[in-house]
Scaffold this motif. Structure first.
Motif, PDB file in Angstrom:
ATOM      1  N   THR A  20       4.159  -2.375  -3.339  1.00  0.00           N
ATOM      2  CA  THR A  20       4.542  -1.191  -4.103  1.00  0.00           C
ATOM      3  C   THR A  20       5.631  -0.450  -3.308  1.00  0.00           C
ATOM      4  N   GLY A  21       6.257   0.509  -3.946  1.00  0.00           N
ATOM      5  CA  GLY A  21       7.301   1.252  -3.254  1.00  0.00           C
ATOM      6  C   GLY A  21       7.682   2.513  -3.991  1.00  0.00           C
ATOM      7  N   TYR A  22       8.365   3.379  -3.286  1.00  0.00           N
ATOM      8  CA  TYR A  22       8.902   4.582  -3.941  1.00  0.00           C
ATOM      9  C   TYR A  22      10.403   4.650  -3.703  1.00  0.00           C
ATOM     10  N   ALA A  23      11.068   5.397  -4.584  1.00  0.00           N
ATOM     11  CA  ALA A  23      12.512   5.587  -4.491  1.00  0.00           C
ATOM     12  C   ALA A  23      12.831   7.029  -4.862  1.00  0.00           C
ATOM     13  N   LEU A  24      13.902   7.523  -4.299  1.00  0.00           N
ATOM     14  CA  LEU A  24      14.380   8.867  -4.641  1.00  0.00           C
ATOM     15  C   LEU A  24      15.896   8.896  -4.497  1.00  0.00           C
ATOM     16  N   GLU A  49       8.182   4.311 -12.205  1.00  0.00           N
ATOM     17  CA  GLU A  49       7.031   4.635 -13.048  1.00  0.00           C
ATOM     18  C   GLU A  49       5.789   4.812 -12.167  1.00  0.00           C
ATOM     19  N   PRO A  50       5.199   5.994 -12.066  1.00  0.00           N
ATOM     20  CA  PRO A  50       5.642   7.231 -12.729  1.00  0.00           C
ATOM     21  C   PRO A  50       6.912   7.800 -12.080  1.00  0.00           C
ATOM     22  N   SER A  51       7.565   8.706 -12.799  1.00  0.00           N
ATOM     23  CA  SER A  51       8.798   9.321 -12.330  1.00  0.00           C
ATOM     24  C   SER A  51       8.622  10.834 -12.238  1.00  0.00           C
ATOM     25  N   GLY A  52       9.409  11.437 -11.360  1.00  0.00           N
ATOM     26  CA  GLY A  52       9.320  12.882 -11.197  1.00  0.00           C
ATOM     27  C   GLY A  52      10.644  13.495 -10.802  1.00  0.00           C
ATOM     28  N   GLU A  53      10.722  14.807 -10.916  1.00  0.00           N
ATOM     29  CA  GLU A  53      11.876  15.576 -10.446  1.00  0.00           C
ATOM     30  C   GLU A  53      11.392  16.637  -9.473  1.00  0.00           C
ATOM     31  N   LEU A  54      12.128  16.807  -8.396  1.00  0.00           N
ATOM     32  CA  LEU A  54      11.783  17.808  -7.402  1.00  0.00           C
ATOM     33  C   LEU A  54      12.587  19.063  -7.663  1.00  0.00           C
ATOM     34  N   ALA A  55      11.914  20.193  -7.746  1.00  0.00           N
ATOM     35  CA  ALA A  55      12.567  21.494  -7.887  1.00  0.00           C
ATOM     36  C   ALA A  55      12.154  22.369  -6.716  1.00  0.00           C
ATOM     37  N   ILE A  56      13.066  23.210  -6.251  1.00  0.00           N
ATOM     38  CA  ILE A  56      12.768  24.118  -5.145  1.00  0.00           C
ATOM     39  C   ILE A  56      12.974  25.557  -5.597  1.00  0.00           C
ATOM     40  N   SER A  57      12.346  26.462  -4.882  1.00  0.00           N
ATOM     41  CA  SER A  57      12.505  27.881  -5.203  1.00  0.00           C
ATOM     42  C   SER A  57      13.947  28.305  -4.942  1.00  0.00           C
ATOM     43  N   CYS A  58      14.466  29.154  -5.816  1.00  0.00           N
ATOM     44  CA  CYS A  58      15.867  29.571  -5.737  1.00  0.00           C
ATOM     45  C   CYS A  58      16.143  30.255  -4.394  1.00  0.00           C
ATOM     46  N   PRO A  59      17.162  29.819  -3.641  1.00  0.00           N
ATOM     47  CA  PRO A  59      17.448  30.432  -2.340  1.00  0.00           C
ATOM     48  C   PRO A  59      18.020  31.834  -2.432  1.00  0.00           C
ATOM     49  N   VAL A  60      18.455  32.229  -3.632  1.00  0.00           N
ATOM     50  CA  VAL A  60      19.027  33.571  -3.809  1.00  0.00           C
ATOM     51  C   VAL A  60      17.932  34.599  -4.050  1.00  0.00           C
ATOM     52  N   CYS A  61      17.069  34.310  -5.027  1.00  0.00           N
ATOM     53  CA  CYS A  61      16.032  35.288  -5.402  1.00  0.00           C
ATOM     54  C   CYS A  61      14.668  34.958  -4.819  1.00  0.00           C
ATOM     55  N   GLY A  62      14.530  33.787  -4.165  1.00  0.00           N
ATOM     56  CA  GLY A  62      13.240  33.424  -3.588  1.00  0.00           C
ATOM     57  C   GLY A  62      12.198  33.062  -4.610  1.00  0.00           C
ATOM     58  N   GLY A  63      12.618  32.793  -5.858  1.00  0.00           N
ATOM     59  CA  GLY A  63      11.670  32.420  -6.904  1.00  0.00           C
ATOM     60  C   GLY A  63      11.363  33.537  -7.878  1.00  0.00           C
ATOM     61  N   ASP A  64      11.967  34.726  -7.699  1.00  0.00           N
ATOM     62  CA  ASP A  64      11.695  35.850  -8.595  1.00  0.00           C
ATOM     63  C   ASP A  64      12.477  35.763  -9.896  1.00  0.00           C
ATOM     64  N   GLY A  65      13.578  35.021  -9.904  1.00  0.00           N
ATOM     65  CA  GLY A  65      14.397  34.894 -11.100  1.00  0.00           C
ATOM     66  C   GLY A  65      15.712  35.649 -10.975  1.00  0.00           C
ATOM     67  N   GLY A 114      10.274   8.653  -7.788  1.00  0.00           N
ATOM     68  CA  GLY A 114       9.169   7.984  -8.457  1.00  0.00           C
ATOM     69  C   GLY A 114       8.792   6.690  -7.750  1.00  0.00           C
ATOM     70  N   MET A 115       7.765   6.032  -8.277  1.00  0.00           N
ATOM     71  CA  MET A 115       7.327   4.737  -7.760  1.00  0.00           C
ATOM     72  C   MET A 115       8.166   3.634  -8.408  1.00  0.00           C
ATOM     73  N   VAL A 116       8.607   2.686  -7.613  1.00  0.00           N
ATOM     74  CA  VAL A 116       9.482   1.622  -8.111  1.00  0.00           C
ATOM     75  C   VAL A 116       8.793   0.871  -9.248  1.00  0.00           C
ATOM     76  N   HIS A 117       9.506   0.715 -10.365  1.00  0.00           N
ATOM     77  CA  HIS A 117       8.952   0.050 -11.548  1.00  0.00           C
ATOM     78  C   HIS A 117       8.636  -1.410 -11.226  1.00  0.00           C
ATOM     79  N   GLY A 145       0.765  -1.237   0.000  1.00  0.00           N
ATOM     80  CA  GLY A 145       0.000   0.000   0.000  1.00  0.00           C
ATOM     81  C   GLY A 145       0.800   1.292   0.000  1.00  0.00           C
ATOM     82  N   VAL A 146       2.086   1.239  -0.327  1.00  0.00           N
ATOM     83  CA  VAL A 146       2.883   2.470  -0.407  1.00  0.00           C
ATOM     84  C   VAL A 146       2.410   3.281  -1.614  1.00  0.00           C
ATOM     85  N   SER A 147       2.201   4.580  -1.405  1.00  0.00           N
ATOM     86  CA  SER A 147       1.613   5.406  -2.460  1.00  0.00           C
ATOM     87  C   SER A 147       2.493   6.594  -2.813  1.00  0.00           C
ATOM     88  N   PHE A 148       2.184   7.199  -3.943  1.00  0.00           N
ATOM     89  CA  PHE A 148       2.902   8.394  -4.379  1.00  0.00           C
ATOM     90  C   PHE A 148       2.630   9.555  -3.427  1.00  0.00           C
TER      91      PHE A 148
END
Length: 311
Positions: free
Chosen positions: A276-280, A226-242, A258-261, A191-194
């Motif tokens: 089921t399982g997840y990995a990162l 599967e499915p797979s994903g990438e984690l992005a965080i807000s920039c620590p310099v500009c706080g997300g302004d660019g 993502g979830m283990v294939h 029962g491990v979920s995304f």
């Protein structure tokens, strides 16, 4: 020392007492007797006083330091930023019930690729730039083989982190290193979920980068999830302004997940219908560069004290 200098000055062969004895030759016989007795008395008194002082100070040699002077300031070492980040990452996962597992750095092709759903001639192998020792043996290009080794020997539930050194045929430039460090996490159970993975990533971002840091999950592709994903965080310099650090996007990519294939579970004889399982996985250098706003990975290996003393 000062006492010895005084003895030489007055009682030495060329000292003041001997000089006065030589002057006695200019005096009469009666004067020689009187002044000679007085000089002998003076010589005896000085000798006794010097010996008494020497005895009070102790028979051994005097120390070469002055105990009352302030001591020298010692150089205090600093923990390397990679060590600090590595400890923070492992501490977070250990607090969430993950056990730490390690494995060999020289690995078989089966564990490094094939068991992870990356068969021979699969185009995904190109992005790993692996360093082979022989046809079926290599320096591991990620720490995922540890997950396979654990799943082969242990039945679910499995909840582990896999830290370690990895190797790839990459140039040593501002953003690449042929030797780097990874930490991967794996959780396999019924029962491990995304949704659990998403919650864990949210807590991880807050723990490492602070509660004000925003994050987002983006779809991606990895052969072993599967499915797979990438984690992005807000920039620590500009706080997300660019800014120039984030390429004016406001976001910085940090890790893959993502979830283990199901095929990976089959390869280690775990039923994907039952479990089921997840990995990162993340690069420790990548996390450190984002956390401390470092724009060149080579700085982490230069051993420059001007840089290291800031931590």
């Amino acid at each position: 020392d000062t006492l010895e200098q005084m003895r030489i000055k007055y009682l030495g062969r060329k000292g003041e007492i001997n000089r006065l004895f030589k002057e006695l030759a200019k005096l009469s016989i009666e004067e020689k007797r009187i002044f000679g007795n007085e000089l002998n008395k003076l010589k005896r008194i000085l000798s006794e006083r010097i010996e008494k002082i020497r005895a009070e100070m102790g028979s051994g040699p005097r120390p070469r330091y002055e105990p009352l002077l302030p001591g020298r300031t010692t150089h205090i070492g600093h923990q390397h930023p990679l060590s600090r980040v590595f400890k923070e990452i492992t501490t977070f996962f250990e607090h969430h019930g993950f056990a730490l597992k390690t494995g060999p750095e020289i690995e078989y092709d089966w564990y490094n690729f094939e068991a992870l759903n990356i068969p021979k001639h699969h185009p995904a192998r190109d992005m790993f730039s692996s360093l082979y020792i022989r046809k079926d043996l290599m320096l591991r290009s990620h720490t995922s083989p540890i997950q396979i080794r654990v799943m082969e020997k242990q039945r679910p539930p499995i909840k582990i982190i896999c830290p370690g050194r990895c190797y790839r045929y990459d140039p040593f430039d501002a953003s690449h290193s042929p030797v780097f460090h990874q930490v991967e996490a794996l959780y396999v159970d019924k029962g491990v979920s995304f949704g659990e993975l998403k919650w864990l990533l949210k807590e991880f971002v807050r723990y490492i980068f602070g509660p004000k840091t925003r994050y987002e999950l983006r779809p991606s592709y990895f052969p072993f999830t599967e499915p797979s994903g990438e984690l992005a965080i807000s920039c620590p310099v500009c706080g997300g302004d660019g800014c120039t650090v984030c390429g004016n996007s406001g976001w910085l990519e940090m890790l893959g997940c993502g979830m283990v294939h199901p095929q990976v579970l089959k390869n280690v004889k775990i039923s994907p219908q039952k479990y089921t399982g997840y990995a990162l996985g993340m690069g420790v250098e990548r996390v450190a560069m984002i956390k401390y706003v470092i724009d060149d990975i080579r700085i982490l290996y230069n051993n420059d004290l001007r840089f290291l003393e800031q931590f």
